[in-house]
Design a protein around this motif. Structure first.
Motif, PDB file in Angstrom:
ATOM      1  N   THR A  34       5.255   0.527   5.267  1.00  0.00           N
ATOM      2  CA  THR A  34       3.822   0.939   3.961  1.00  0.00           C
ATOM      3  C   THR A  34       3.830   0.421   3.087  1.00  0.00           C
ATOM      4  O   THR A  34       5.683   0.871   2.652  1.00  0.00           O
ATOM      5  N   ASP A  35       2.793   1.088   1.932  1.00  0.00           N
ATOM      6  CA  ASP A  35       3.553   0.785  -0.013  1.00  0.00           C
ATOM      7  C   ASP A  35       3.653   2.027  -0.350  1.00  0.00           C
ATOM      8  O   ASP A  35       3.907   2.211  -1.246  1.00  0.00           O
ATOM      9  N   ARG A  36       3.576   2.989   0.334  1.00  0.00           N
ATOM     10  CA  ARG A  36       4.402   4.129  -0.210  1.00  0.00           C
ATOM     11  C   ARG A  36       6.149   4.216  -0.372  1.00  0.00           C
ATOM     12  O   ARG A  36       6.825   4.034   0.500  1.00  0.00           O
ATOM     13  N   ASP A  37       6.359   4.830  -1.815  1.00  0.00           N
ATOM     14  CA  ASP A  37       7.464   4.237  -2.806  1.00  0.00           C
ATOM     15  C   ASP A  37       7.786   6.063  -1.756  1.00  0.00           C
ATOM     16  O   ASP A  37       7.596   6.461  -1.749  1.00  0.00           O
ATOM     17  N   VAL A  38       9.247   5.722  -2.010  1.00  0.00           N
ATOM     18  CA  VAL A  38       9.834   7.059  -1.528  1.00  0.00           C
ATOM     19  C   VAL A  38      10.494   7.988  -2.467  1.00  0.00           C
ATOM     20  O   VAL A  38      10.864   6.462  -3.726  1.00  0.00           O
ATOM     21  N   SER A  39      10.886   8.517  -2.667  1.00  0.00           N
ATOM     22  CA  SER A  39      10.846   9.353  -4.210  1.00  0.00           C
ATOM     23  C   SER A  39      12.194   9.629  -4.938  1.00  0.00           C
ATOM     24  O   SER A  39      13.149   9.593  -3.487  1.00  0.00           O
ATOM     25  N   ARG A  68      15.114  -0.298  -6.144  1.00  0.00           N
ATOM     26  CA  ARG A  68      13.337   0.241  -6.127  1.00  0.00           C
ATOM     27  C   ARG A  68      12.331  -0.784  -6.630  1.00  0.00           C
ATOM     28  O   ARG A  68      12.685  -1.789  -7.666  1.00  0.00           O
ATOM     29  N   PRO A  93      10.107  -0.614   0.345  1.00  0.00           N
ATOM     30  CA  PRO A  93      10.142  -0.058  -1.295  1.00  0.00           C
ATOM     31  C   PRO A  93      11.327   0.166  -1.796  1.00  0.00           C
ATOM     32  O   PRO A  93      11.902   0.429  -2.492  1.00  0.00           O
ATOM     33  N   GLY A 166      11.990   3.044   3.495  1.00  0.00           N
ATOM     34  CA  GLY A 166      11.001   3.262   3.530  1.00  0.00           C
ATOM     35  C   GLY A 166       9.782   4.330   4.959  1.00  0.00           C
ATOM     36  O   GLY A 166      10.650   4.683   5.339  1.00  0.00           O
ATOM     37  N   TYR A 167       8.721   3.515   4.812  1.00  0.00           N
ATOM     38  CA  TYR A 167       7.990   4.586   5.964  1.00  0.00           C
ATOM     39  C   TYR A 167       7.751   3.425   7.054  1.00  0.00           C
ATOM     40  O   TYR A 167       6.649   2.377   5.879  1.00  0.00           O
ATOM     41  N   GLY A 169       5.185   1.334   8.611  1.00  0.00           N
ATOM     42  CA  GLY A 169       4.492   0.813   8.849  1.00  0.00           C
ATOM     43  C   GLY A 169       3.282   0.161  10.110  1.00  0.00           C
ATOM     44  O   GLY A 169       3.841   0.394  10.541  1.00  0.00           O
TER      45      GLY A 169
END
Ligand SMILES: Cc1cc2nc3c(=O)[nH]c(=O)nc-3n(C[C@H](O)[C@H](O)[C@H](O)COP(=O)(O)O)c2cc1C
Length: 206
Positions: A34-39, A68, A93, A166-167, A169
Motif C-alpha cells: 500500500t501507499d502507507r509509509d512506515v514510521s 525511504r 515505501p 511496507g504494508y 497491498g
C-alpha cells in the motif's frame, strides 16, 4: 476477479502446528504494497530485533542501508534492481540493502560466516516486521556492483540482499497478470523428510 489482500493473506498462511509460533507460518513475501509509509519508530523496532541476532564471534557483521520513498538511498537501491523486481518493488515505501563485513574486527582474519550471519539477522528482521503488521520481500535480483558503487561500499563488505518493506497491498494493484498469479498462489515447502537427515540423504525420524 482476483482475491483481496486479506483473502490472500489467509491463503498464504501455512497450516498451524501445535507449539510452533504462528508468526513463522504467517510471514510471507508479497509484491504489492500500500501507499502507507512506515514510521521511523517502527523501522527502529525491526532493526532492533535484527541487532540481537546471533553471529560468529559476536562480530555482528551486518550493515543495513535504508531507503525511504523519495530519498536518495531509496533511489540508489531501486536503480540497482533488475527489471522484474523494479516492476513490483516500486510500490514499497522502504527498501533495505544488506551488506556484511567479511573480516573479523579482532584479528582481520576472513569471516567465512559473514553472509550467513547477515541472513540470520535478515530473517529476524522479517519476523519482527511481520509481528508489527508489516511485510517484507527479499530480493537477489539486483546488480551488486551497481549498489556497491552507488553507496561507495568498501570491498571488505559482501553484498547480501535487498529487502522491500511496507504494508501488504491489494493483489489487483500489481496490474500485471503474472505478478497477480504469483501473489495469489499458495505457498509451498519441502517436507521435513527432505531437509532433516540422520545420514546424508536419509530422513531423520522425527
Ligand atoms: C535471498 C532471497 C532472494 C530472493 N530474491 C527474489 C527476487 O529477486 N525477486 C522476487 O520476486 N522474489 C525473491 N525472493 C522471494 C522468494 O521467492 C520467496 O521468499 C520464496 O518464494 C518463499 O516465499 P515466502 O517468502 O512468501 O514464504 C527472494 C527471497 C530470498 C530469501
Amino acid at each position: 476477479m482476483t482475491l483481496s489482500a486479506s483473502e490472500v493473506h489467509a491463503l498464504k498462511k501455512a497450516p498451524a502446528v501445535e507449539g510452533v509460533l504462528p508468526l513463522f507460518h504467517e510471514r510471507w513475501s508479497p509484491r504489492s504494497f500500500t501507499d502507507r509509509d512506515v514510521s521511523p519508530a517502527l523501522l527502529a523496532k525491526v532493526f532492533e530485533a535484527a541487532r540481537w541476532a546471533a553471529s560468529s564471534f559476536n562480530e555482528q557483521p551486518w550493515r543495513f542501508l535504508v531507503g525511504r520513498r523519495g530519498d536518495s538511498a531509496y533511489q540508489k537501491i531501486f536503480a540497482s534492481l533488475g527489471e522484474f523486481n523494479q516492476k513490483w518493488a516500486r510500490s514499497a515505501p522502504v527498501l533495505i540493502l544488506g551488506a556484511a563485513k567479511t573480516k573479523f574486527s579482532h584479528n582481520s582474519a576472513e569471516n567465512r560466516h559473514a553472509l550467513y550471519d547477515l541472513g540470520a539477522a535478515a530473517a529476524v528482521l522479517t519476523l519482527q516486521a511481520a509481528a508489527l503488521g508489516l511485510t517484507t520481500h527479499q530480493m537477489a535480483g539486483f546488480d551488486h556492483e551497481a549498489a556497491r558503487k552507488a553507496f561507495g561500499i568498501p570491498e571488505e563488505y559482501a553484498i547480501g540482499s535487498v529487502m522491500a518493506l511496507g504494508y501488504q497491498g491489494e493483489p489487483a494493484a500489481l496490474g500485471d497478470e503474472t505478478l497477480i498469479a504469483r501473489e495469489t498462489a499458495a505457498r509451498t515447502r519441502k517436507p521435513l523428510s527432505e531437509i532433516v537427515f540422520k545420514e546424508w540423504g536419509e530422513a531423520a525420524k522425527l
